[in-house]
Design a protein around this motif. Structure first.
Motif, PDB file in Angstrom:
ATOM      1  N   GLN A   1       4.841  -6.818  -2.747  1.00 47.28           N
ATOM      2  CA  GLN A   1       3.401  -6.574  -2.654  1.00 47.28           C
ATOM      3  C   GLN A   1       2.927  -5.536  -3.663  1.00 47.28           C
ATOM      4  O   GLN A   1       1.845  -5.675  -4.245  1.00 47.28           O
ATOM      5  N   SER A   2       3.716  -4.487  -3.880  1.00 49.10           N
ATOM      6  CA  SER A   2       3.309  -3.443  -4.836  1.00 49.10           C
ATOM      7  C   SER A   2       3.011  -4.036  -6.204  1.00 49.10           C
ATOM      8  O   SER A   2       1.949  -3.795  -6.791  1.00 49.10           O
ATOM      9  N   ALA A   3       3.968  -4.813  -6.732  1.00 47.57           N
ATOM     10  CA  ALA A   3       3.805  -5.377  -8.067  1.00 47.57           C
ATOM     11  C   ALA A   3       2.635  -6.341  -8.117  1.00 47.57           C
ATOM     12  O   ALA A   3       1.866  -6.359  -9.091  1.00 47.57           O
ATOM     13  N   ARG A   4       2.488  -7.152  -7.081  1.00 48.54           N
ATOM     14  CA  ARG A   4       1.374  -8.108  -7.027  1.00 48.54           C
ATOM     15  C   ARG A   4       0.034  -7.382  -7.090  1.00 48.54           C
ATOM     16  O   ARG A   4      -0.866  -7.760  -7.841  1.00 48.54           O
ATOM     17  N   GLN A   5      -0.113  -6.316  -6.310  1.00 47.00           N
ATOM     18  CA  GLN A   5      -1.395  -5.622  -6.247  1.00 47.00           C
ATOM     19  C   GLN A   5      -1.667  -4.802  -7.511  1.00 47.00           C
ATOM     20  O   GLN A   5      -2.825  -4.660  -7.923  1.00 47.00           O
ATOM     21  N   ILE A   6      -0.631  -4.272  -8.138  1.00 50.05           N
ATOM     22  CA  ILE A   6      -0.831  -3.579  -9.416  1.00 50.05           C
ATOM     23  C   ILE A   6      -1.374  -4.559 -10.452  1.00 50.05           C
ATOM     24  O   ILE A   6      -2.348  -4.275 -11.160  1.00 50.05           O
TER      25      ILE A   6
ATOM     26  N   THR B   1       0.924 -10.943   0.437  1.00 46.62           N
ATOM     27  CA  THR B   1       0.204 -10.416  -0.725  1.00 46.62           C
ATOM     28  C   THR B   1      -0.574  -9.151  -0.435  1.00 46.62           C
ATOM     29  O   THR B   1      -0.733  -8.305  -1.316  1.00 46.62           O
ATOM     30  N   GLY B   2      -1.090  -8.992   0.800  1.00 40.74           N
ATOM     31  CA  GLY B   2      -1.850  -7.805   1.143  1.00 40.74           C
ATOM     32  C   GLY B   2      -3.338  -7.968   0.904  1.00 40.74           C
ATOM     33  O   GLY B   2      -3.810  -8.984   0.379  1.00 40.74           O
TER      34      GLY B   2
ATOM     35  N   ILE C   1       5.472   2.593  -4.024  1.00 34.61           N
ATOM     36  CA  ILE C   1       6.518   2.169  -3.107  1.00 34.61           C
ATOM     37  C   ILE C   1       5.843   1.699  -1.827  1.00 34.61           C
ATOM     38  O   ILE C   1       5.137   2.468  -1.180  1.00 34.61           O
ATOM     39  N   SER C   2       6.047   0.431  -1.456  1.00 38.49           N
ATOM     40  CA  SER C   2       5.348  -0.070  -0.273  1.00 38.49           C
ATOM     41  C   SER C   2       6.287  -0.826   0.664  1.00 38.49           C
ATOM     42  O   SER C   2       7.234  -1.478   0.221  1.00 38.49           O
ATOM     43  N   ASN C   3       6.008  -0.712   1.945  1.00 41.04           N
ATOM     44  CA  ASN C   3       6.627  -1.594   2.947  1.00 41.04           C
ATOM     45  C   ASN C   3       5.530  -2.256   3.774  1.00 41.04           C
ATOM     46  O   ASN C   3       5.654  -2.474   4.966  1.00 41.04           O
ATOM     47  N   SER C   4       4.437  -2.592   3.112  1.00 43.75           N
ATOM     48  CA  SER C   4       3.199  -2.992   3.787  1.00 43.75           C
ATOM     49  C   SER C   4       3.038  -4.492   3.970  1.00 43.75           C
ATOM     50  O   SER C   4       2.135  -4.915   4.684  1.00 43.75           O
ATOM     51  N   GLN C   5       3.886  -5.311   3.344  1.00 44.80           N
ATOM     52  CA  GLN C   5       3.645  -6.750   3.470  1.00 44.80           C
ATOM     53  C   GLN C   5       4.092  -7.254   4.846  1.00 44.80           C
ATOM     54  O   GLN C   5       5.125  -6.865   5.383  1.00 44.80           O
ATOM     55  N   ASN C   6       3.287  -8.140   5.401  1.00 49.34           N
ATOM     56  CA  ASN C   6       3.440  -8.528   6.801  1.00 49.34           C
ATOM     57  C   ASN C   6       4.758  -9.231   7.106  1.00 49.34           C
ATOM     58  O   ASN C   6       5.271  -9.124   8.218  1.00 49.34           O
ATOM     59  N   ASN C   7       5.308  -9.966   6.147  1.00 45.88           N
ATOM     60  CA  ASN C   7       6.506 -10.739   6.455  1.00 45.88           C
ATOM     61  C   ASN C   7       7.804  -9.958   6.285  1.00 45.88           C
ATOM     62  O   ASN C   7       8.894 -10.540   6.356  1.00 45.88           O
ATOM     63  N   LEU C   8       7.726  -8.653   6.080  1.00 42.44           N
ATOM     64  CA  LEU C   8       8.957  -7.885   5.895  1.00 42.44           C
ATOM     65  C   LEU C   8       9.845  -7.893   7.136  1.00 42.44           C
ATOM     66  O   LEU C   8      11.071  -7.807   7.019  1.00 42.44           O
TER      67      LEU C   8
ATOM     68  N   GLU D   1      -4.774  -0.535   6.685  1.00 42.33           N
ATOM     69  CA  GLU D   1      -5.140  -1.254   7.893  1.00 42.33           C
ATOM     70  C   GLU D   1      -4.467  -2.627   7.875  1.00 42.33           C
ATOM     71  O   GLU D   1      -4.214  -3.198   6.813  1.00 42.33           O
ATOM     72  N   ALA D   2      -4.154  -3.145   9.051  1.00 42.27           N
ATOM     73  CA  ALA D   2      -3.507  -4.448   9.142  1.00 42.27           C
ATOM     74  C   ALA D   2      -4.379  -5.527   8.512  1.00 42.27           C
ATOM     75  O   ALA D   2      -5.609  -5.502   8.617  1.00 42.27           O
ATOM     76  N   ASP D   3      -3.736  -6.473   7.820  1.00 47.62           N
ATOM     77  CA  ASP D   3      -4.447  -7.619   7.257  1.00 47.62           C
ATOM     78  C   ASP D   3      -3.744  -8.892   7.723  1.00 47.62           C
ATOM     79  O   ASP D   3      -2.695  -8.827   8.368  1.00 47.62           O
ATOM     80  N   ASP D   4      -4.298 -10.051   7.392  1.00 50.07           N
ATOM     81  CA  ASP D   4      -3.734 -11.304   7.895  1.00 50.07           C
ATOM     82  C   ASP D   4      -3.013 -12.114   6.825  1.00 50.07           C
ATOM     83  O   ASP D   4      -2.721 -13.297   7.025  1.00 50.07           O
ATOM     84  N   SER D   5      -2.698 -11.497   5.667  1.00 45.96           N
ATOM     85  CA  SER D   5      -1.962 -12.222   4.635  1.00 45.96           C
ATOM     86  C   SER D   5      -0.483 -12.289   5.006  1.00 45.96           C
ATOM     87  O   SER D   5       0.022 -11.473   5.778  1.00 45.96           O
TER      88      SER D   5
END
Length: 212
Positions: A4-9, A188-189, A117-124, A181-185
Motif C-alpha cells: 500500500q505504501s508504494a501504491r499511494q506514493i 490499495t487504501g 512504513i505501513s501496515n494499513s492495508q485491509n488484507n494483511l 480511518e478504516a476504509d473498504d478497499s
C-alpha cells in the motif's frame, strides 16, 4: 512492509510535488512489493543488507520467503497469475533486486530521505494467515530498532512516516505515527486519506523529529 505504501506514493506524486515545489518522478525500490515483518527487516539491515542467494529463498510458507528474515515475495519468482517457480525465475529476479539494492544504497546521497512504513492495508490479516506470520501489528521497540538499523546502514539520519490500521498499531505512541480511518478497499487504501497525510507531513517547517 506492505504494497500500500508504494501504491499511494505513486498515486500522490502531484501532492508530493506541490508540497515540495518540484516535479516528482516515481521510482521502484527494493521493498515496494514485499511483505516484510519489522523485526526481520531490522535484522536484515543489522546484518549489512546482504543480497539473497538461491539457498536463502525457500518455497514457503505460502509464498517464496527470504530466510532468516521472513520476508515474503508475493509477486516475484513467478509469471503473473501463476504459481511460484523459484528456480525458473531466480536469475531474473536476482538481477532485478540487485539493481534495486544499488539504488537503495544511493539513497544515502539524497538531500532528504523519508521512508513510509505501513501496515494499513485491509488484507494483511489474510496475508499473515496465508504466509504463517504471527502478527503484522506494530510494536514501538521493533520500529525504533528498524529506524536505528536503517540509519546506521545508510550512514545518515532519515525520516520515517509510519502509517497504521486502526487495529494494528498496538497502542504504539511515536511522533511519526499516523493511524488511518478504516476504509473498504482490499489493499490499495483510501487515496484521500493518504494525500491528506502526505500534504500535512510535508507542510511541516522541519522534518518530523526522530522517535529516539
Amino acid at each position: 512492509m506492505s504494497c500500500q505504501s508504494a501504491r499511494q506514493i505513486r498515486s500522490s506524486v502531484d501532492v508530493l510535488g506541490a508540497a515540495l515545489g518540484e516535479d516528482i518522478a516515481p521510482e521502484r525500490h527494493f521493498f515496494d512489493g514485499l511483505i516484510a515483518p519489522i523485526s526481520g527487516l531490522a535484522q536484515l539491515f543489522e546484518d549489512g543488507f546482504p543480497m539473497f542467494s538461491r539457498e536463502d529463498i525457500v518455497e514457503g510458507p505460502g509464498h517464496p520467503t527470504w530466510q532468516p528474515y521472513g520476508i515474503r515475495f508475493l509477486h516475484h519468482f513467478r509469471e503473473e497469475g501463476s504459481e511460484a517457480d523459484i528456480d525458473t525465475h531466480f536469475a531474473e529476479d536476482f538481477s532485478r533486486f540487485s539493481h534495486m539494492r544499488e539504488k537503495f544504497d544511493k539513497l544515502s546521497q539524497r538531500s532528504r530521505v523519508v521512508f513510509v512504513i505501513s501496515n494499513s492495508q485491509n488484507n494483511l490479516d489474510e496475508v499473515a494467515a496465508d504466509t504463517g506470520i504471527d502478527t503484522l501489528n506494530f510494536e514501538k521497540d521493533e520500529l525504533v530498532r528498524l529506524q536505528r538499523a536503517v540509519d546506521l546502514w545508510l550512514g545518515r539520519g532519515c525520516e520515517y512516516l509510519i502509517v497504521s490500521h486502526p487495529e494494528r498499531h498496538g497502542d504504539t505512541r511515536l511522533p511519526e505515527l499516523v493511524i488511518l480511518e478504516a476504509d473498504d478497499s482490499e489493499w490499495t487504501g483510501d487515496k484521500a486519506q493518504w494525500r491528506t497525510l502526505f500534504d500535512a507531513y510535508l507542510a511541516q517547517k522541519g522534518p518530523m523529529p526522530f522517535s529516539i
